[in-house]
Design an enzyme around this catalytic site. Structure first.
Site, PDB file in Angstrom:
ATOM      1  N   SER A 235       4.732 -11.922  -8.127  1.00  0.00           N
ATOM      2  CA  SER A 235       3.454 -11.053  -7.349  1.00  0.00           C
ATOM      3  C   SER A 235       2.397 -11.824  -7.590  1.00  0.00           C
ATOM      4  O   SER A 235       2.033 -12.774  -8.470  1.00  0.00           O
ATOM      5  CB  SER A 235       3.363  -9.863  -8.106  1.00  0.00           C
ATOM      6  OG  SER A 235       2.360  -9.108  -7.713  1.00  0.00           O
TER       7      SER A 235
ATOM      8  N   TYR B 122       1.851  -3.649 -15.350  1.00  0.00           N
ATOM      9  CA  TYR B 122       2.572  -4.209 -14.179  1.00  0.00           C
ATOM     10  C   TYR B 122       2.164  -5.799 -14.186  1.00  0.00           C
ATOM     11  O   TYR B 122       2.723  -6.678 -14.022  1.00  0.00           O
ATOM     12  CB  TYR B 122       2.304  -3.580 -12.875  1.00  0.00           C
ATOM     13  CG  TYR B 122       3.108  -4.277 -11.744  1.00  0.00           C
ATOM     14  CD1 TYR B 122       4.426  -3.983 -11.384  1.00  0.00           C
ATOM     15  CD2 TYR B 122       2.212  -4.956 -10.812  1.00  0.00           C
ATOM     16  CE1 TYR B 122       4.982  -4.500 -10.385  1.00  0.00           C
ATOM     17  CE2 TYR B 122       2.751  -5.504  -9.707  1.00  0.00           C
ATOM     18  CZ  TYR B 122       4.297  -5.464  -9.485  1.00  0.00           C
ATOM     19  OH  TYR B 122       4.858  -5.694  -8.144  1.00  0.00           O
TER      20      TYR B 122
END
Length: 710
Positions: free
Chosen positions: A587, A600
């Protein structure tokens, strides 16, 4: 319409109502429609013929497009088709008078191949499928409908030492006999001669090869074909056991079914690596009862080296299999030791095949092909087959089972005989077969490769798996949600066929589940080449609201999951010795700090650095490890469920509906990112152009300057 007899060994599938649908067609069109219908019925029963094998035809009067006059035309299965799935466009249509006229041009066996080119001058329908080498075999038999099949029961008699005598006695002279001869123009003349010398016969047996049958109508031909094959099969059944135990009886017992599959899954990647010394192969495994009876028998060592008899069989299976000198319960915990143990046998097989080529080749023979075995027999466990793709590997297994059936039948009534090596070579390296191979489409970039994308039943994972399948890979779909997985499987099978896809449930936080998934890939295809660690979840909360349980879930799925899947995949890749690719879908958040994202974002950073660490460690194994960094992939993505979208929208002060536009506007390219964009990035790493790249990060985020790696 006559009522058929009760069949035991073949399937009577004719549906009078279905056939009646063609009654409104004109004469020739009706006959052609019934030919396709009959062909599909015959091809649906593998006891009658093999996949891609056999051919059928009909002859009918049709108007000549030039003169308008009625002329006799033959429609016959064209080159490379399959009876079970053939449609009208799979037929070649030729003028009968021109085919008959070719007899004046025939110069003898030495010039056999030149006749194939002349078939094109006989075409009635210029949009026809290319005529096959078997065209004259149908043309010179003066019947309206003709079937040429390779039924195991008939070939068992045809391959028996005294098959000609058995055929004569069994059918009271109603089935003729033509000795083995390579298919072609001359064999067509031999069939014509046999019919002339035996008027009134209902079929012809081809030594070691197959069967010709016929009728005045499509239905009569269908019934005649079934009747003859049923008679052959009944004769074999009546004789089983009369000469003693089948294949000399059992020499060793098979492992229990679950142990057979466990052993096969562990060994398959080793075998795949050994069979892929020239090109990457895809595997297939079966422990079919017929296979076990043969490989566990006393006669295995005598019959296996003889090879097969029917040309359709050995074209797919090579001249003989490799029997693995391993105990059924062999300890496979040290793959390197097993590979060392097997390597001499593979070297001997390649040397045998090379010697066969050198002894039989002609001055104009094509270059030697891959000398590795196609069929590998493991007594007590089962049979592996390896080929350029899954369908070819599976069909090779089907053909070898056909060969086992033939050997079983021939041994029951007489003594099995295989084709002489020179005859086998002349078929395998036939220039016309070589030309057919050269006409095949160029392999796709991922042909021969096996990909497992975690979480591939939806969203980004499914898009990646779909891209890989489109580019020729075999894909192992998986998901923790089995209902969603079943839906993805149905979609992929519809798009790519059964041979391109396997499925397995997978929980990336459960080591036993991961091992089971790798075993599933090994059993389905022989191993794995590409791993995409894509499965994930997302939780966006301020640190004060972020629970410890949520933190652990993030790290278990994203970091530990990536670690464990990679660890299991590396073990399989090292067994194969073919290198491989690991792509980690991470990501933008691995590089960019943002609010409400401690769990996250830090897990993604750990994934990114784990990718670098693995790339550094696995380079010596030719295993490349690369990273794709998406951002804001909203369409069809589970990541936006469970409050993530709401959390991110709150962080940026926008509504959930405004998120896509918000994300696009903050990028340099002002683009919305889709799952297909991530799939394309993954393909870029594995498609062949970046084989010397590892440890890289490819951003697919529309351009987020803060996420630049350098």
């Amino acid at each position: 319409m006559s009522v058929p007899q009760s069949y035991k060994h073949v399937s009577y599938l004719w549906d009078e109502a279905e056939a009646a649908k063609f009654d409104d067609l004109n004469g020739a069109e009706r006959e052609v429609a019934l030919l396709v219908y009959r062909s599909n019925l015959l091809g649906a029963d593998l006891r009658l013929t093999n996949y891609g094998g056999g051919n059928t035809s009909c002859k009918a009067m049709a108007p000549d497009p030039l003169t308008g006059q009625e002329t006799l035309v033959m429609w016959v299965k064209g080159s490379g088709g399959d009876l079970g799935t053939m449609k009208r466009n799979g037929l070649a249509a030729l003028y009968m008078d021109r085919l008959q006229a070719l007899k004046t041009r025939y110069r003898g066996l030495a010039f056999e191949d030149e006749m194939v080119g002349l078939f094109n001058y006989c075409l009635y329908d210029l949009d026809s499928k290319a005529p096959s080498i078997d065209t004259p075999l149908h043309a010179f038999l003066p019947f309206a409908h003709v079937d040429h099949l390779h039924p195991d029961a008939a070939i068992a008699i045809a391959a028996a030492k005294d098959g000609k005598r058995i055929t004569q006695e069994l059918f009271n002279g109603q089935i003729g006999w033509v000795d083995w001869q390579r298919p072609g123009f001359d064999l067509g003349l031999k069939l014509e001669q046999c019919l002339a010398e035996n008027p009134g016969i209902r079929g012809i047996m081809l030594g070691s090869h197959g069967l010709f049958t016929w009728g005045d109508t499509a239905y009569e031909s269908y019934l005649n074909t079934l009747d003859v094959i049923e008679t052959c099969a009944t004769y074999l059944e009546d004789n089983y056991g009369k000469k003693g135990l089948t294949f000399g009886g059992e020499a060793l017992g098979a492992l229990p079914a679950d142990q057979r599959t466990q052993q096969a899954a562990k060994l398959a990647p080793v075998l795949r690596g050994l069979c892929s010394s020239k090109q990457a192969m895809i595997g297939h495994f079966t422990d079919d009862a017929r296979v076990l009876e043969f490989i566990n028998s006393h006669d295995l060592s005598r019959l296996a080296p003889m090879g097969t008899s029917c040309p359709d069989h050995f074209l797919r299976t090579k001249i003989s299999p490799l029997v693995l000198a391993l105990a059924p319960d062999e300890d496979l915990t040290d793959p390197a030791a097993i590979k060392t143990k097997l390597e001499p046998a593979f070297a001997d097989y390649r040397a045998m095949y090379t010697a066969y080529y050198e002894a039989c080749k002609h001055p104009n023979s094509p270059a030697i092909r891959d000398a590795n075995p196609v069929v590998l027999l493991w007594p007590g466990v089962g049979m592996f087959t390896f080929a350029k793709d899954k369908q070819t590997a599976r069909v090779a297994a089907e053909f070898y089972i056909n060969a086992i059936n033939v050997m079983r039948g021939a041994e029951a009534i007489s003594e099995y005989t295989s084709l002489p090596r020179q005859e086998a070579f002349d078929i395998e390296y036939w220039l016309l077969e070589e030309a057919k191979l050269q006409r095949m489409p160029k392999p796709k970039p991922l042909s021969g490769r096996i990909a497992l994308v975690t979480g591939s039943a939806g969203g980004i994972g499914k898009a990646i798996a779909k891209k890989f399948a489109q580019e020729g890979a075999c894909v192992v779909l998986n998901d923790i949600n089995e209902e969603r997985l079943a839906g993805a499987q149905a979609e992929f099978v519809k798009s790519f066929g059964n041979d391109a896809v396997a499925t397995t449930p997978l929980n990336v936080t459960d080591w036993s589940s991961i091992e089971a998934a790798m075993d599933a890939a090994s059993l389905a295809f022989g191993g794995v080449d590409i791993i995409v660690n894509n499965a994930g979840i997302s939780i966006s909360k301020p640190i004060a609201e972020h629970t410890i349980e949520e933190w652990d879930r993030l790290y278990d799925i994203l970091v530990k999951g990536q670690f464990m899947v990679s660890k299991a995949a590396v073990a399989v890749m090292r067994k194969q010795g073919l290198g491989g690719d690991i792509i980690n879908v991470v990501s933008k958040n691995a590089l960019v700090a943002g609010p409400n994202n401690a769990g996250y974002g830090s897990a993604k950073a750990a994934q990114l650095h784990l990718s670098r660490l693995n790339a550094a460690e696995l380079g010596a194994d030719k295993i490349r490890v690369n990273t794709v960094n998406p951002d804001a992939v909203i369409a069809d993505s589970n990541i936006w469920a469970g409050g993530w979208a709401e959390g991110r929208a709150k962080s940026y002060g926008v509504s959930v509906d405004e998120l896509p536009a918000y994300y696009a506007k903050r990028t340099l390219l002002n683009e919305v990112i889709l799952p297909d964009d991530i799939a394309n990035a993954c393909f870029a790493f594995v498609g062949g152009l970046l084989n010397k790249s590892t440890g890289n990060v490819l951003n697919v985020d529309g351009g987020v300057a803060m996420a630049f790696v350098r």
